[in-house]
Design a protein around this motif. Structure first.
Motif, mmCIF file in Angstrom:
data_model
loop_
_atom_site.group_PDB
_atom_site.id
_atom_site.type_symbol
_atom_site.label_atom_id
_atom_site.label_comp_id
_atom_site.label_asym_id
_atom_site.label_seq_id
_atom_site.Cartn_x
_atom_site.Cartn_y
_atom_site.Cartn_z
ATOM 1 N N MET A 149 0.741 -1.214 0.083
ATOM 2 C CA MET A 149 -0.005 -0.156 0.020
ATOM 3 C C MET A 149 0.962 1.155 -0.070
ATOM 4 O O MET A 149 1.824 1.205 0.851
ATOM 5 N N PHE A 150 0.816 2.145 -1.179
ATOM 6 C CA PHE A 150 1.447 3.358 -1.056
ATOM 7 C C PHE A 150 0.292 4.305 -0.795
ATOM 8 O O PHE A 150 -0.578 4.618 -1.126
ATOM 9 N N VAL A 151 1.056 5.330 0.209
ATOM 10 C CA VAL A 151 0.213 6.344 0.794
ATOM 11 C C VAL A 151 0.847 7.647 0.544
ATOM 12 O O VAL A 151 1.806 7.943 0.696
ATOM 13 N N CYS A 152 0.177 8.895 0.002
ATOM 14 C CA CYS A 152 0.362 10.049 -0.249
ATOM 15 C C CYS A 152 -0.763 11.112 0.189
ATOM 16 O O CYS A 152 -1.731 10.419 1.120
ATOM 17 N N TRP A 153 -0.684 12.024 0.007
ATOM 18 C CA TRP A 153 -1.660 13.308 0.779
ATOM 19 C C TRP A 153 -3.191 13.006 -0.168
ATOM 20 O O TRP A 153 -4.125 12.551 0.284
ATOM 21 N N GLY A 154 -3.050 13.010 -1.347
ATOM 22 C CA GLY A 154 -4.413 13.154 -2.010
ATOM 23 C C GLY A 154 -4.626 11.823 -2.881
ATOM 24 O O GLY A 154 -5.669 11.610 -3.584
ATOM 25 N N ASN A 155 -3.770 10.999 -3.196
ATOM 26 C CA ASN A 155 -3.961 9.812 -4.016
ATOM 27 C C ASN A 155 -4.161 10.055 -5.273
ATOM 28 O O ASN A 155 -5.018 9.509 -6.062
ATOM 29 N N ILE A 156 -3.657 11.157 -5.821
ATOM 30 C CA ILE A 156 -3.705 11.393 -7.181
ATOM 31 C C ILE A 156 -2.266 11.684 -7.973
ATOM 32 O O ILE A 156 -2.383 11.720 -9.322
ATOM 33 N N CYS A 157 -1.775 11.679 -7.402
ATOM 34 C CA CYS A 157 -0.051 12.051 -7.913
ATOM 35 C C CYS A 157 1.024 10.704 -7.284
ATOM 36 O O CYS A 157 1.157 9.850 -8.076
ATOM 37 N N ARG A 158 1.535 10.895 -6.302
ATOM 38 C CA ARG A 158 2.738 10.035 -5.723
ATOM 39 C C ARG A 158 2.397 8.800 -5.504
ATOM 40 O O ARG A 158 2.791 7.835 -6.045
ATOM 41 N N SER A 159 1.396 8.444 -4.620
ATOM 42 C CA SER A 159 1.048 7.079 -4.459
ATOM 43 C C SER A 159 0.564 6.037 -5.803
ATOM 44 O O SER A 159 0.992 4.965 -5.796
ATOM 45 N N PRO A 160 -0.358 6.768 -6.532
ATOM 46 C CA PRO A 160 -0.830 6.156 -7.758
ATOM 47 C C PRO A 160 0.350 5.620 -8.550
ATOM 48 O O PRO A 160 0.273 4.830 -9.256
ATOM 49 N N MET A 161 1.349 6.670 -8.711
ATOM 50 C CA MET A 161 2.345 6.428 -9.415
ATOM 51 C C MET A 161 3.223 5.263 -9.346
ATOM 52 O O MET A 161 3.474 4.439 -9.743
ATOM 53 N N ALA A 162 3.401 5.339 -7.787
ATOM 54 C CA ALA A 162 4.195 4.243 -6.995
ATOM 55 C C ALA A 162 3.638 2.911 -7.276
ATOM 56 O O ALA A 162 4.168 1.616 -7.854
ATOM 57 N N GLU A 163 2.158 2.834 -6.985
ATOM 58 C CA GLU A 163 1.343 1.540 -7.315
ATOM 59 C C GLU A 163 1.670 1.185 -8.856
ATOM 60 O O GLU A 163 1.825 -0.231 -9.122
ATOM 61 N N ARG A 164 1.569 1.913 -9.801
ATOM 62 C CA ARG A 164 1.711 1.498 -11.228
ATOM 63 C C ARG A 164 3.086 1.201 -11.473
ATOM 64 O O ARG A 164 3.349 -0.049 -12.052
ATOM 65 N N VAL A 165 3.987 1.886 -10.960
ATOM 66 C CA VAL A 165 5.461 1.385 -11.247
ATOM 67 C C VAL A 165 5.779 -0.017 -10.296
ATOM 68 O O VAL A 165 6.536 -0.910 -10.847
ATOM 69 N N ALA A 166 5.027 -0.202 -9.340
ATOM 70 C CA ALA A 166 5.231 -1.431 -8.724
ATOM 71 C C ALA A 166 4.572 -2.666 -9.291
ATOM 72 O O ALA A 166 5.182 -3.695 -9.342
ATOM 73 N N GLN A 167 3.407 -2.354 -9.792
ATOM 74 C CA GLN A 167 2.881 -3.467 -10.668
ATOM 75 C C GLN A 167 3.712 -3.736 -11.752
ATOM 76 O O GLN A 167 3.951 -5.073 -12.043
ATOM 77 N N SER A 168 4.230 -2.974 -12.398
ATOM 78 C CA SER A 168 5.095 -3.154 -13.698
ATOM 79 C C SER A 168 6.408 -3.865 -13.386
ATOM 80 O O SER A 168 6.627 -4.749 -13.949
ATOM 81 N N TYR A 169 6.927 -3.370 -12.180
ATOM 82 C CA TYR A 169 8.271 -4.141 -11.809
ATOM 83 C C TYR A 169 7.935 -5.645 -11.335
ATOM 84 O O TYR A 169 8.754 -6.528 -11.586
ATOM 85 N N ALA A 170 7.002 -5.976 -10.680
ATOM 86 C CA ALA A 170 6.448 -7.181 -10.239
ATOM 87 C C ALA A 170 6.397 -8.084 -11.477
ATOM 88 O O ALA A 170 6.690 -9.071 -11.591
ATOM 89 N N GLU A 171 5.564 -7.444 -12.548
ATOM 90 C CA GLU A 171 5.317 -8.338 -13.712
ATOM 91 C C GLU A 171 6.460 -8.572 -14.359
ATOM 92 O O GLU A 171 6.852 -9.778 -14.873
#
Length: 155
Positions: free
Chosen positions: A1-23
């Motif tokens: 779980m990645f967490v930032c202030w509004g969940n519109i920039c940093r945390s969703p970016m980290a989520e997508r990058v993590a998904q890509s690296y995991a795949e």
């Protein structure tokens, strides 16, 4: 779980990058998510600048809706990664005993305790800086996720 202030920039970016690296690395059985510590952006899509930055660098940037983390979600997460100290403080209000890491804890070149600056207030180049910080931390995050998945499978 990645967490930032509004969940519109940093945390969703980290989520997508993590998904890509995991795949890419063949890590299966792990779900990456993201959330906000505030309610300011609830229901909003990913910031367009964040989405463009991800897309330009080969990451998915679709179907994101910002939401705020709650105690149950925090307690269910095996690994919670905040973008800056303020988020750690807010998460500890939900659960004072929660184990929270900073994204930069996974980057051996980052200064201990440093956070990932919020790109929302600046130009589009700030989103590239955010992506670079996320990518620098990702090998360590994927290693930790792999260890957690193996420990869960062994139980």
């Amino acid at each position: 779980m990645f967490v930032c202030w509004g969940n519109i920039c940093r945390s969703p970016m980290a989520e997508r990058v993590a998904q890509s690296y995991a795949e890419r690395d063949g890590l299966t059985g792990v779900e990456f998510t993201s959330a906000a510590t505030s309610s300011e952006e609830l229901g909003e899509p990913m910031d367009q600048r964040a989405a463009r930055t991800l897309s330009r660098h080969g990451y998915a940037a679709d179907d994101h809706v910002a939401h705020r983390i709650d105690r149950a979600e925090l307690d269910q997460a095996d690994l919670v990664i905040a973008m800056e100290g303020l988020h750690v403080e807010r998460l500890h209000r939900l659960d004072p005993d929660a184990e929270i890491a900073l994204l930069t804890d996974f980057d051996p070149a980052a200064q201990p305790g440093s956070g990932v600056p919020d790109p929302w207030y600046g130009s589009e180049s700030g989103f590239l800086d955010t992506l670079s910080a996320i990518e620098a931390a990702m090998p360590g995050i994927i290693d930790r996720a792999r260890s957690l998945a193996a420990a869960r499978a062994a139980q």
